[in-house]
Design a protein around this motif. Structure first.
Motif, PDB file in Angstrom:
ATOM      1  N   SER A 138       2.300  -8.928   3.057  1.00  0.00           N
ATOM      2  CA  SER A 138       2.106  -8.720   1.624  1.00  0.00           C
ATOM      3  C   SER A 138       3.392  -8.340   0.927  1.00  0.00           C
ATOM      4  N   TYR A 167      -2.706 -11.306  -5.922  1.00  0.00           N
ATOM      5  CA  TYR A 167      -2.486 -10.198  -5.003  1.00  0.00           C
ATOM      6  C   TYR A 167      -2.414  -8.861  -5.730  1.00  0.00           C
ATOM      7  N   THR A 180      -5.470  -6.677  -5.394  1.00  0.00           N
ATOM      8  CA  THR A 180      -5.838  -6.119  -4.100  1.00  0.00           C
ATOM      9  C   THR A 180      -5.179  -4.758  -3.912  1.00  0.00           C
ATOM     10  N   VAL A 195      -1.844  -4.407  -1.518  1.00  0.00           N
ATOM     11  CA  VAL A 195      -0.491  -4.668  -2.015  1.00  0.00           C
ATOM     12  C   VAL A 195       0.080  -3.411  -2.677  1.00  0.00           C
TER      13      VAL A 195
END
Length: 517
Positions: free
Chosen positions: A4, A221, A224, A227
């Motif tokens: 990530s 991302y 989320t 991250v």
């Protein structure tokens, strides 16, 4: 560096974490240590109720020191194995290579094939059943890292192998011969090496794909929690707050040193260097992906792979490759040793400051005990189980054990517990000779923004938590349990020391533990 962390979208939470958490706590600890001139445990005599945070810092540093020197050992190992006309990880056909080893497989992948014994084969050639058992192509640097006297992907605590113990003794003994004049070399030399690698990297085919992967945003991302959690953890790892090292080193500063300037220069300089290093890294990663015919994100797994797989592969293709390989691993070793010395100094300073009459003149004794214990535990990371054990230690002992207490320190302890944000800013102004600008920014960040951000990220990180993995290996549940024990060891010191402090005092809680100043 985790997967990530390889996205441009990662730079957004990374920057937010720097401004809201990393820089404020970094500045707070520099000022705190400089003002009190005490180590990370003894400094909490201003508020004994929160002294557990100091113990938690030292425990995290101690846990980190146990395995960090092994990474220095890998740099040491690679550096000496670079003294060959042909780098040992630059070719296939060696005794550690598998049938999947390939220097270039992009044409084979385009035909939906894979490499087997140096030959491109498809399902039509060997049959569907056999083809399904063949793994994806691997670069010789990846296989060298996994099988040639380094650690491998064998299951946790499965079997033992020869250790690099002599190497570790040399590294741990190096503390006695490291001199101050090396500081300029260790500070400037990495920039030279990174620049050389970047210039070479961007001239390689496929480097543009690696740079696009690094720069192109993947906005989904940002939704989320992982991250954001990874960004916060990476900031804490880059700047090293909440280890106790900043407080320990700042305690040796002159009282009127400009710690605000130091915090700004070091914080932004460190993070800009990380971004700059990303360009050098991903130009080479893009080239590896081109050579192997795979997507960029599939080139290496998370962990030390970028330093010991991607870079060696790129170095092997440089003119005069052995020279640059030696320089690169010398750079890693110098940086790693500097970090290791700070970790050890943090633990030693904490003990000698807490018990000055007993150990102030016997600092060598504490240093020897810390090094011996770290060495003995570090042997575990030199076995065939090292890859999985080190990953577990790194994930739990470094990440959760630092990240959870950091939220507590940023709020109750360091901005409320001992003075309050306003009085602490007055103390800083007394040291600097002027109010730290902008005063309102620091007050808001310390009192509200930083603790709120860290609390939210911590909650969502725990909610989104998944069991630990390394590549295709899934850790057993008991291994995750041991990892959580590592995390809890340091965190428990915070409430435990608070309870002990309360039990020792007489009178009401407010009377005993009001504002210390």
């Amino acid at each position: 560096m985790s997967t990530s962390e390889l996205e441009c979208a990662f730079l957004i939470p990374y920057t937010v974490s720097l401004l809201v958490a990393g820089l404020p706590i970094f500045f707070m600890e520099l000022a705190f240590g400089q003002y009190a001139s005490l180590g990370p445990v003894t400094i909490w005599k201003v508020a004994p109720l929160f002294q557990g945070t100091g113990y938690a810092m030292v425990v995290v540093s101690f846990l980190l020191g146990m395995y960090y020197n092994v990474l220095n050992g890998y740099s040491f190992f690679y550096m000496f194995h670079s003294f060959h006309w042909e780098l040992p990880w630059s070719t296939c056909g060696n005794d550690w290579n598998s049938a999947a080893c390939s220097l270039s497989s992009n044409n084979c992948t385009a035909m939906n094939g894979t490499i087997y014994n140096g030959t491109c084969v498809t399902a039509d050639d060997v049959g569907d059943d056999v083809f399904a058992t063949l793994g994806k192509p691997k670069s010789p640097s990846e296989e060298y890292f996994q099988h040639r006297n380094t650690y491998t992907r064998t299951p946790v605590f499965h079997r033992q192998s020869p250790c690099l113990s002599k190497m570790k003794r040399i590294l741990e003994g190096a503390t006695s011969v490291w001199h101050f004049h090396a500081t300029y070399f260790t500070a400037l030399f990495p920039y030279f090496v990174l620049t050389v690698l970047l210039v070479r990297g961007v001239t390689l085919p496929g480097s543009g794909n690696g740079l696009m992967f690094y720069l192109y945003p993947k906005w989904e991302y940002l939704l989320t929690a992982k991250v954001w959690g990874d960004a916060a953890v990476q900031i804490f790892f880059d700047l090293s707050p909440c280890w106790g090292g900043l407080i320990a080193l700042a305690s040796y500063n002159k009282f009127h040193n400009n710690c605000l300037r130091d915090a700004l220069v070091v914080s932004f300089g460190n993070c800009l260097t990380s971004v700059y290093a990303g360009f050098a890294i991903f130009s080479l990663v893009g080239y590896m992906a081109y050579e192997l015919g795979v997507d960029v994100e599939n080139v290496v797994a998370k962990g030390p792979g970028l330093a010991f797989i991607a870079y060696p592969a790129g170095l092997a293709r440089l003119p005069g490759a052995p020279i640059f390989a030696v320089l690169f691993f010398m750079m890693l070793l110098s940086l790693g040793l500097g970090t290791q010395f700070t970790i050890v100094e943090t633990v030693v300073t904490a003990v000698t400051d807490e018990y000055p009459k007993l150990f102030r003149k016997r600092k060598w004794l504490i240093l020897g005990i810390v090094c011996i214990i770290s060495y003995l535990v570090g042997l575990v990371f030199c076995t065939n189980t090292a890859c999985t054990v080190l990953t577990s230690f790194d994930n739990y002992a470094r990440t959760f054990a630092r990240y959870c207490p950091s939220r507590y320190r940023s709020n109750d302890s360091e901005s409320h517990g001992f003075t309050g944000a306003d009085r602490f800013l007055e103390n800083i102004a007394h040291m600097l000779g002027y109010d730290p600008w902008p005063r309102l920014f620091w007050k808001i960040i310390w009192k509200w923004a930083c603790p709120i951000l860290l609390t939210v990220i911590l909650i969502f990180t725990l909610y989104d938590f998944d069991t630990l993995k390394y590549g295709e290996y899934d850790y057993p549940s008991w291994a995750d349990g041991i990892g959580w024990v590592l995390s809890v060891i340091s965190i428990l010191f915070i409430p435990l020391i608070a309870v002990i402090a309360i039990c020792k005092e007489e009178g009401s809680l407010l009377t005993s533990y009001g504002v210390a100043y």
